[in-house]
Design a protein around this motif. Structure first.
Motif, mmCIF file in Angstrom:
data_model
loop_
_atom_site.group_PDB
_atom_site.id
_atom_site.type_symbol
_atom_site.label_atom_id
_atom_site.label_comp_id
_atom_site.label_asym_id
_atom_site.label_seq_id
_atom_site.Cartn_x
_atom_site.Cartn_y
_atom_site.Cartn_z
ATOM 1 N N CYS A 220 -7.789 2.026 -2.717
ATOM 2 C CA CYS A 220 -6.630 1.241 -3.114
ATOM 3 C C CYS A 220 -5.664 2.189 -3.829
ATOM 4 O O CYS A 220 -6.102 3.069 -4.579
ATOM 5 N N ALA A 221 -4.383 1.997 -3.606
ATOM 6 C CA ALA A 221 -3.384 2.869 -4.211
ATOM 7 C C ALA A 221 -2.147 2.063 -4.582
ATOM 8 O O ALA A 221 -1.893 0.999 -4.014
ATOM 9 N N ALA A 222 -1.364 2.597 -5.511
ATOM 10 C CA ALA A 222 -0.155 1.908 -5.956
ATOM 11 C C ALA A 222 0.975 2.904 -6.159
ATOM 12 O O ALA A 222 0.757 4.055 -6.551
ATOM 13 N N ARG A 223 2.177 2.418 -5.890
ATOM 14 C CA ARG A 223 3.365 3.218 -6.152
ATOM 15 C C ARG A 223 4.502 2.299 -6.553
ATOM 16 O O ARG A 223 4.477 1.094 -6.280
ATOM 17 N N LYS A 224 5.475 2.891 -7.176
ATOM 18 C CA LYS A 224 6.676 2.160 -7.571
ATOM 19 C C LYS A 224 7.738 2.413 -6.511
ATOM 20 O O LYS A 224 7.911 3.542 -6.065
ATOM 21 N N GLY A 225 8.448 1.374 -6.126
ATOM 22 C CA GLY A 225 9.578 1.579 -5.238
ATOM 23 C C GLY A 225 9.367 1.033 -3.846
ATOM 24 O O GLY A 225 8.808 -0.046 -3.667
ATOM 25 N N ASP A 226 9.820 1.782 -2.854
ATOM 26 C CA ASP A 226 9.870 1.301 -1.478
ATOM 27 C C ASP A 226 8.527 1.446 -0.768
ATOM 28 O O ASP A 226 7.654 2.208 -1.178
ATOM 29 N N MET A 227 8.435 0.732 0.346
ATOM 30 C CA MET A 227 7.248 0.816 1.176
ATOM 31 C C MET A 227 7.046 2.241 1.676
ATOM 32 O O MET A 227 8.002 2.932 2.033
ATOM 33 N N SER A 228 5.821 2.670 1.703
ATOM 34 C CA SER A 228 5.486 3.989 2.229
ATOM 35 C C SER A 228 4.099 3.953 2.841
ATOM 36 O O SER A 228 3.216 3.248 2.353
ATOM 37 N N THR A 229 3.929 4.729 3.898
ATOM 38 C CA THR A 229 2.617 4.875 4.525
ATOM 39 C C THR A 229 2.012 6.246 4.240
ATOM 40 O O THR A 229 0.952 6.579 4.768
ATOM 41 N N ARG A 230 2.686 7.039 3.434
ATOM 42 C CA ARG A 230 2.229 8.393 3.124
ATOM 43 C C ARG A 230 1.388 8.403 1.854
ATOM 44 O O ARG A 230 1.850 7.965 0.800
ATOM 45 N N ALA A 231 0.195 8.934 1.942
ATOM 46 C CA ALA A 231 -0.695 8.988 0.783
ATOM 47 C C ALA A 231 -0.066 9.764 -0.369
ATOM 48 O O ALA A 231 -0.242 9.404 -1.538
ATOM 49 N N ASP A 232 0.691 10.790 -0.049
ATOM 50 C CA ASP A 232 1.295 11.619 -1.091
ATOM 51 C C ASP A 232 2.322 10.859 -1.922
ATOM 52 O O ASP A 232 2.679 11.300 -3.017
ATOM 53 N N ASP A 233 2.803 9.743 -1.421
ATOM 54 C CA ASP A 233 3.807 8.965 -2.151
ATOM 55 C C ASP A 233 3.198 8.042 -3.198
ATOM 56 O O ASP A 233 3.910 7.379 -3.937
ATOM 57 N N TYR A 234 1.865 7.956 -3.212
ATOM 58 C CA TYR A 234 1.181 7.047 -4.124
ATOM 59 C C TYR A 234 0.568 7.829 -5.285
ATOM 60 O O TYR A 234 -0.360 8.610 -5.084
ATOM 61 N N PRO A 235 1.043 7.612 -6.500
ATOM 62 C CA PRO A 235 0.506 8.362 -7.630
ATOM 63 C C PRO A 235 -0.758 7.765 -8.254
ATOM 64 O O PRO A 235 -1.474 8.447 -8.980
ATOM 65 N N TYR A 236 -1.024 6.497 -7.947
ATOM 66 C CA TYR A 236 -2.163 5.829 -8.584
ATOM 67 C C TYR A 236 -3.204 5.480 -7.530
ATOM 68 O O TYR A 236 -2.881 4.874 -6.499
ATOM 69 N N TRP A 237 -4.465 5.832 -7.857
ATOM 70 C CA TRP A 237 -5.557 5.646 -6.903
ATOM 71 C C TRP A 237 -6.801 5.103 -7.576
ATOM 72 O O TRP A 237 -7.071 5.402 -8.733
ATOM 73 N N GLY A 238 -7.543 4.316 -6.829
ATOM 74 C CA GLY A 238 -8.859 3.916 -7.271
ATOM 75 C C GLY A 238 -9.891 4.946 -6.864
ATOM 76 O O GLY A 238 -9.564 5.958 -6.228
ATOM 77 N N GLN A 239 -11.144 4.671 -7.222
ATOM 78 C CA GLN A 239 -12.238 5.600 -6.943
ATOM 79 C C GLN A 239 -12.736 5.487 -5.505
ATOM 80 O O GLN A 239 -13.410 6.405 -5.022
ATOM 81 N N GLY A 240 -12.443 4.399 -4.856
ATOM 82 C CA GLY A 240 -12.865 4.212 -3.480
ATOM 83 C C GLY A 240 -14.147 3.398 -3.380
ATOM 84 O O GLY A 240 -14.956 3.353 -4.305
ATOM 85 N N THR A 241 -14.299 2.751 -2.236
ATOM 86 C CA THR A 241 -15.519 2.006 -1.944
ATOM 87 C C THR A 241 -15.955 2.342 -0.519
ATOM 88 O O THR A 241 -15.129 2.380 0.396
ATOM 89 N N GLN A 242 -17.236 2.599 -0.346
ATOM 90 C CA GLN A 242 -17.756 3.039 0.938
ATOM 91 C C GLN A 242 -17.975 1.850 1.865
ATOM 92 O O GLN A 242 -18.596 0.855 1.485
ATOM 93 N N VAL A 243 -17.485 1.990 3.076
ATOM 94 C CA VAL A 243 -17.754 1.019 4.133
ATOM 95 C C VAL A 243 -18.457 1.763 5.260
ATOM 96 O O VAL A 243 -17.942 2.767 5.768
ATOM 97 N N THR A 244 -19.624 1.283 5.628
ATOM 98 C CA THR A 244 -20.387 1.889 6.707
ATOM 99 C C THR A 244 -20.656 0.831 7.768
ATOM 100 O O THR A 244 -21.192 -0.238 7.458
ATOM 101 N N VAL A 245 -20.270 1.126 8.986
ATOM 102 C CA VAL A 245 -20.452 0.194 10.094
ATOM 103 C C VAL A 245 -21.442 0.806 11.070
ATOM 104 O O VAL A 245 -21.185 1.861 11.648
#
Length: 123
Positions: free
Chosen positions: A96-121
């Motif tokens: 999960c990530a968060a940014r201020k401002g406009d929509m973006s699909t670029r990871a580099d545009d998001y300054p805030y990140w969670g630790q992540g959760t593993q999904v295994t299929v």
């Protein structure tokens, strides 16, 4: 202090559904974009979906739009990712990530990140 905490990951079989949640705190700006990204072993982090905090607009990775849905609750300060008809290639750590401002699909545009959760299929 901004905190994003993902939950809901696990091990599922191909064809199953899974719902990830991201609990947020410390985000004080209203014009925020919440995004979900994923990273499989040996691969770059890729965009999955994003939505404005108050719902509009939303964006999806082209290949996932028919199976994944992003939603959220400003009242509960959460954003969710509903995944259906899961495939082994969906196996990854989901962030999960968060940014201020406009929509973006670029990871580099998001300054805030969670630790992540593993999904295994499994197949």
């Amino acid at each position: 202090q901004v905190q994003l905490v993902e939950s809901g990951g696990g091990v599922v079989r191909a064809g199953d559904s899974l719902r990830l949640s991201c609990a947020t705190s410390g985000l004080t700006f209203r014009d925020r974009i919440m995004g979900w990204f994923r990273q499989a072993p040996g691969k770059e982090r890729e965009f999955v979906a994003a939505r404005a905090w108050f719902g509009v607009p939303t964006r999806y990775a082209d290949s996932l739009e028919d199976r994944f849905g992003i939603s959220g609750s400003s009242a509960n300060a959460t954003v969710n990712l509903q995944m259906s008809r899961l495939r082994p290639e969906d196996t990854a750590v989901y962030y999960c990530a968060a940014r201020k401002g406009d929509m973006s699909t670029r990871a580099d545009d998001y300054p805030y990140w969670g630790q992540g959760t593993q999904v295994t299929v499994s197949s």
